[in-house]
Design an enzyme around this catalytic site. Structure first.
Site, mmCIF file in Angstrom:
data_model
loop_
_atom_site.group_PDB
_atom_site.id
_atom_site.type_symbol
_atom_site.label_atom_id
_atom_site.label_comp_id
_atom_site.label_asym_id
_atom_site.label_seq_id
_atom_site.Cartn_x
_atom_site.Cartn_y
_atom_site.Cartn_z
ATOM 1 N N GLN A 78 0.853 -1.202 0.000
ATOM 2 C CA GLN A 78 0.000 0.000 0.000
ATOM 3 C C GLN A 78 0.879 1.240 0.000
ATOM 4 O O GLN A 78 0.389 2.347 -0.133
ATOM 5 C CB GLN A 78 -0.860 0.018 1.265
ATOM 6 C CG GLN A 78 -1.829 -1.142 1.379
ATOM 7 C CD GLN A 78 -2.416 -1.203 2.792
ATOM 8 O OE1 GLN A 78 -3.430 -0.590 3.078
ATOM 9 N NE2 GLN A 78 -1.774 -1.957 3.670
ATOM 10 N N HIS A 84 -1.674 1.162 -4.254
ATOM 11 C CA HIS A 84 -2.102 2.557 -4.047
ATOM 12 C C HIS A 84 -1.262 3.540 -4.854
ATOM 13 O O HIS A 84 -1.236 4.732 -4.552
ATOM 14 C CB HIS A 84 -2.043 2.920 -2.553
ATOM 15 C CG HIS A 84 -3.102 2.239 -1.726
ATOM 16 N ND1 HIS A 84 -3.106 2.225 -0.345
ATOM 17 C CD2 HIS A 84 -4.205 1.541 -2.109
ATOM 18 C CE1 HIS A 84 -4.176 1.557 0.086
ATOM 19 N NE2 HIS A 84 -4.846 1.125 -0.962
HETATM 20 P P1 OAD Z 1 -1.221 3.201 9.034
HETATM 21 O O1 OAD Z 1 -0.494 4.426 9.432
HETATM 22 O O2 OAD Z 1 -2.700 3.209 9.064
HETATM 23 O O3 OAD Z 1 -0.752 1.961 9.924
HETATM 24 C C1 OAD Z 1 0.589 1.660 10.126
HETATM 25 C C2 OAD Z 1 0.680 0.414 11.003
HETATM 26 O O4 OAD Z 1 2.059 0.092 11.135
HETATM 27 C C3 OAD Z 1 0.117 0.587 12.410
HETATM 28 O O5 OAD Z 1 -0.692 -0.533 12.750
HETATM 29 C C4 OAD Z 1 1.361 0.640 13.292
HETATM 30 O O6 OAD Z 1 1.158 0.053 14.569
HETATM 31 C C5 OAD Z 1 2.340 -0.198 12.496
HETATM 32 N N1 OAD Z 1 3.749 0.135 12.709
HETATM 33 C C6 OAD Z 1 4.297 1.336 13.011
HETATM 34 N N2 OAD Z 1 5.634 1.246 13.128
HETATM 35 C C7 OAD Z 1 5.949 -0.057 12.900
HETATM 36 C C8 OAD Z 1 7.152 -0.802 12.876
HETATM 37 N N3 OAD Z 1 8.335 -0.238 13.118
HETATM 38 N N4 OAD Z 1 7.092 -2.131 12.612
HETATM 39 C C9 OAD Z 1 5.899 -2.729 12.365
HETATM 40 N N5 OAD Z 1 4.728 -2.084 12.369
HETATM 41 C C10 OAD Z 1 4.744 -0.759 12.626
HETATM 42 O O7 OAD Z 1 -0.669 2.831 7.563
HETATM 43 P P2 OAD Z 1 -1.304 1.812 6.485
HETATM 44 O O8 OAD Z 1 -1.958 0.666 7.160
HETATM 45 O O9 OAD Z 1 -0.239 1.537 5.494
HETATM 46 O O10 OAD Z 1 -3.696 5.091 1.586
HETATM 47 O O11 OAD Z 1 -2.399 2.721 5.826
HETATM 48 C C11 OAD Z 1 -3.140 2.192 4.760
HETATM 49 C C12 OAD Z 1 -3.467 3.279 3.775
HETATM 50 O O12 OAD Z 1 -4.088 4.370 4.477
HETATM 51 C C13 OAD Z 1 -2.267 3.927 3.104
HETATM 52 O O13 OAD Z 1 -1.822 3.216 1.978
HETATM 53 C C14 OAD Z 1 -2.800 5.265 2.702
HETATM 54 C C15 OAD Z 1 -3.549 5.600 3.965
HETATM 55 O O14 OAD Z 1 -4.611 6.444 3.830
HETATM 56 C C16 OAD Z 1 -3.833 6.057 0.682
HETATM 57 O O15 OAD Z 1 -3.246 7.131 0.765
HETATM 58 C C17 OAD Z 1 -4.772 5.725 -0.419
#
Ligand code: OAD
Length: 241
Positions: free
Chosen positions: A94, A112
């Site tokens: 993503q 994305h």
């Molecule tokens: P999020 O910011 O929603 O979630 C990031 C996740 O990574 C969280 O569950 C954190 O706990 C975890 N995390 C943080 N640091 C970490 C680490 N060092 N190791 C492992 N995990 C860690 O980001 P996404 O899930 O990628 O879409 O968000 C999904 C989509 O929402 C993105 O692609 C973007 C956003 O809106 C668009 O822009 C279309």
């Protein structure tokens, strides 16, 4: 769990966090600094293209100073290792950064979109771009130019309300795999967040590797918690034996 030979991985912002790229939904994360409606929707782009280009210019500039971390490198190693034994690894991300490819992974699916690509909304021409974009930049193919508050060239990013890329390929890879693994994603955005349910219904093994429990943790056979840079290489070592 039996030894998986064909694996599909979905990654999110958490896998790039240790490289210095901001996540979206953490405290003080990107979506607290910039309202989603303004910078990540077609309506926001139509209302204020200069603001949207500014947001993605900053993120494109940030890409120039980051490097893949141990988790990206481990997945590239896993891909090579599985292919050597007749298997496969599909990485669906993503993320709009290019850190999986920089780490050496091949065939990464950017569902994305990606920061280093732009496209023209007048003629659909897509082209690579690594620098800042001015809102009135002309399309290099059809030469159409934006106006004072109109931009023809846009980031090649899937915004809210738009369909993610390559959903048909993603579904086919899921059907053909033995195991689905989700890494560093909050499970807040569909259809990406629904892939674990699809994998489960298809009878695949499912594993989550994340810093904390995600919104969809209960859908996985197993959840392992910790920083991606630590837990991903450990899991890859287990798989490759
Ligand atoms: P999020 O910011 O929603 O979630 C990031 C996740 O990574 C969280 O569950 C954190 O706990 C975890 N995390 C943080 N640091 C970490 C680490 N060092 N190791 C492992 N995990 C860690 O980001 P996404 O899930 O990628 O879409 O968000 C999904 C989509 O929402 C993105 O692609 C973007 C956003 O809106 C668009 O822009 C279309």
């Amino acid at each position: 769990m039996s030894d998986p030979l064909h694996i599909v991985i979905l990654t999110g912002a958490g896998i790039s966090a240790e490289s210095g790229i901001e996540t979206f939904r953490s405290e003080g994360g990107l979506w607290e600094q910039y309202p989603i409606e303004q910078v990540a929707t077609p309506e926001g782009f139509a209302a204020d293209p200069a603001l949207v280009h500014h947001f993605y210019n900053m993120r494109r500039a940030a890409l120039k100073v980051v490097e893949p971390n141990a988790a990206h490198l481990a997945l590239a190693e896993l891909q090579t290792g599985l292919e050597a034994r007749g298997g496969s690894l599909t990485i669906i991300t993503q993320n709009v950064d290019d850190l999986h490819s920089q780490a050496g992974a091949r065939g990464v699916i950017h569902m994305h979109g990606i920061l280093t690509s732009l496209f023209c909304s007048a003629c659909d021409h897509r082209f690579d771009w690594v620098d800042d974009v001015a809102h009135d930049m002309p399309c290099p193919a059809c030469q159409t130019t934006g106006g004072p508050n109109k931009s023809v060239v846009r980031p090649d990013i899937v915004w809210f309300g738009e369909m993610p890329y390559e959903m048909d390929v993603i579904e086919a890879r899921l059907r053909a795999c033995d195991m689905f693994v989700s890494i560093g994603t909050s499970g807040a955005v569909y259809p990406a967040a629904g892939l674990v349910q699809m994998a489960g219904q298809l009878g695949k093994q499912t594993l989550e590797l994340n810093l904390e429990k995600s919104q969809g943790s209960h859908f996985f056979d197993e959840s392992r918690l910790g920083e991606a840079g630590t837990i991903v290489p450990k899991w890859v070592t287990e798989v490759l034996g």
